[in-house]
Design a protein around this motif. Structure first.
Motif, short mmCIF file in Angstrom:
data_model
loop_
_atom_site.label_atom_id
_atom_site.label_comp_id
_atom_site.label_asym_id
_atom_site.label_seq_id
_atom_site.Cartn_x
_atom_site.Cartn_y
_atom_site.Cartn_z
N ALA A 145 -21.11 40.19 41.91
CA ALA A 145 -20.14 41.14 41.35
C ALA A 145 -20.75 41.87 40.15
O ALA A 145 -20.58 43.08 39.99
N GLU A 146 -21.49 41.16 39.32
CA GLU A 146 -22.13 41.82 38.17
C GLU A 146 -23.08 42.91 38.65
O GLU A 146 -23.14 44.01 38.09
N ARG A 147 -23.85 42.61 39.67
CA ARG A 147 -24.80 43.61 40.19
C ARG A 147 -24.06 44.78 40.83
O ARG A 147 -24.47 45.93 40.68
N ALA A 148 -22.97 44.47 41.53
CA ALA A 148 -22.20 45.54 42.18
C ALA A 148 -21.62 46.48 41.12
O ALA A 148 -21.59 47.70 41.29
N ALA A 151 -24.21 48.69 39.88
CA ALA A 151 -24.57 49.69 40.90
C ALA A 151 -23.51 50.78 41.04
O ALA A 151 -23.67 51.69 41.84
N GLY A 152 -22.40 50.66 40.29
CA GLY A 152 -21.42 51.74 40.27
C GLY A 152 -20.21 51.55 41.16
O GLY A 152 -19.42 52.48 41.35
N PHE A 153 -20.03 50.36 41.71
CA PHE A 153 -18.83 50.14 42.53
C PHE A 153 -17.60 50.00 41.63
O PHE A 153 -17.68 49.50 40.51
N GLU A 154 -16.46 50.47 42.17
CA GLU A 154 -15.20 50.43 41.41
C GLU A 154 -14.29 49.31 41.89
O GLU A 154 -13.40 48.89 41.18
N SER A 201 -13.55 37.44 36.51
CA SER A 201 -14.03 37.26 35.13
C SER A 201 -15.15 38.23 34.79
O SER A 201 -15.37 38.53 33.62
N VAL A 202 -15.88 38.74 35.78
CA VAL A 202 -16.94 39.69 35.47
C VAL A 202 -16.54 41.13 35.81
O VAL A 202 -17.23 42.08 35.44
N TRP A 203 -15.43 41.31 36.53
CA TRP A 203 -15.01 42.65 36.96
C TRP A 203 -14.05 43.20 35.92
O TRP A 203 -13.07 42.52 35.59
N PRO A 204 -14.28 44.39 35.38
CA PRO A 204 -13.42 44.89 34.30
C PRO A 204 -11.95 44.96 34.71
O PRO A 204 -11.64 45.26 35.87
#
Ligand code: FMN
Length: 341
Positions: A145-148, A151-154, A201-204
């Motif tokens: 998820a951090e890498r995604a 990479a600009g995923f929403e 937890s890592v996704w805004p």
């Protein structure tokens, strides 16, 4: 939303021109959201050796120009994060979809139990995950998820459907553990809850987390996963900060009996989850007609409609649907001469 669809076209899990053109075309075609295919959080979590992955920063770097392009076309980029569990290590559909043995380019797969998936052409060696495997997979979903995000995923979608790893933990058909990850509903659903929490937890906060589930195993003849458990899980995932349940079905066992495959065949499950919880839902399966898709949302049977195979046939479906429904939609200026008048 473009429903996530494996392309079996990556090398070492890395996206390439195929992914850029395939996803880019659907963005040009007017999809509101483009959900990238099941993307493995570790190499052994791929279904086939050609499946897409995101287990290194190199993988994420390939994706940044793809998400930039989607955004430039007004599409929201999403990515489905996945682990294939005991259904990993097969050849791709056009090579037969058969189990691949470790000496044929396959690998030992993992699952909640040591029982292998009963492919029609045999099985692959399957190892029961121990506690350290479970902890590792949870961490891998977080790192993916951090890498995604980088990479600009929403939108991050956790893949907990179709008989892959997280679904294998949910279903009593595939989970016969006797530790805190097996047995009761609470134990079988623990891994999905922990993975969702880790991704959350890592996704805004302002960006959505989806979870795709199979609402039913379609195995009424044995103890299995069903819509009642799905409703309960959806409520718990809502509490953990998930934003939407993407409601699919089946995939856990080849004995499944799909009761109906007509237009919108999985809508009643999404509708029930929507009615009995506070979480939003997506519906997928056999939705091909603009008026049907529109009515599903307008009549509040679903919050989002996903199209899979219809968007393989016609990547410009959203532009055509908008015309049919009399809705104003911006066409890419390059294509305006082709706009319906
Ligand atoms: C070629 C292909 C690949 C698929 N890959 C995925 C996938 O990666 N993840 C997933 O959750 N579903 C996958 N699916 C299922 C679709 O997302 C969708 O749920 C299913 O096709 C039913 O919707 P439809 O009738 O609009 O095609 C795939 C389906 C197809 C046809």
């Amino acid at each position: 939303m473009l429903s996530p669809m494996c392309q079996y076209s990556a090398e070492d899990g890395l996206a390439n021109e195929w992914h850029r053109v395939h996803l880019g075309t659907r963005a040009v075609g007017g999809a509101g959201m483009v959900m990238m295919e099941a993307t493995a959080v570790e190499p052994d979590g791929r279904i086939t050796p050609q499946c897409h992955g995101i287990w290194s920063d190199d993988h994420a770097e390939r994706l940044a120009p793809i998400t930039d392009f989607m955004r430039s076309q007004g599409a929201v980029p999403g990515i489905q994060l996945a682990h294939a569990g005991r259904k990993a290590s097969t050849s791709r559909p056009w090579d037969g979809n058969d189990p691949l043995q470790p000496d044929e380019g396959g690998w030992e797969v993992v699952g909640p139990s040591a029982d292998p998936y009963p492919h029609s052409e045999g099985t692959v060696p399957t190892r029961k995950m121990d506690r350290s495997d479970i902890d590792r997979v949870i961490e891998q979903f977080g790192a993916a998820a951090e890498r995604a995000l980088a990479a600009g995923f929403e939108v991050a979608e956790v893949h907990a459907a179709h008989g892959y790893l997280l679904h294998e933990f949910l279903s009593p058909v595939t989970n016969n553990r006797d530790d805190e990850y097996g047995g009761s509903f609470e134990n079988r659903s623990r891994l999905v809850r922990e993975v969702t929490e880790r991704v959350r937890s890592v996704w805004p906060d302002e960006k959505p987390v989806f979870v795709r589930i199979s609402a039913s195993d379609w195995l009424p003849d044995r103890p299995s996963w069903d819509i009642e458990q799905s409703v309960r899980l959806a409520g718990e995932l809502d509490e953990l900060g998930a934003d939407l349940i993407d409601v699919s079905g089946g995939g856990i066992h080849p004995d499944q009996q799909i009761p109906n495959t007509g237009p919108g065949y999985q809508v009643p499950y999404a509708e029930q989850i929507r009615a009995e919880t506070d979480i939003a839902v997506a519906s997928v399966g056999g939705i091909t007609e603009p008026k049907h898709a529109d009515a599903l949302v307008r009549n509040e049977r679903t919050d989002l409609v996903a199209l899979g195979r219809e968007m393989l046939r016609n990547p410009y479906w959203p532009l055509q649907a908008a015309h049919e429904l009399g809705e104003a939609i911006d066409w890419p200026p390059q294509y305006r001469r082709g706009q319906f008048s």
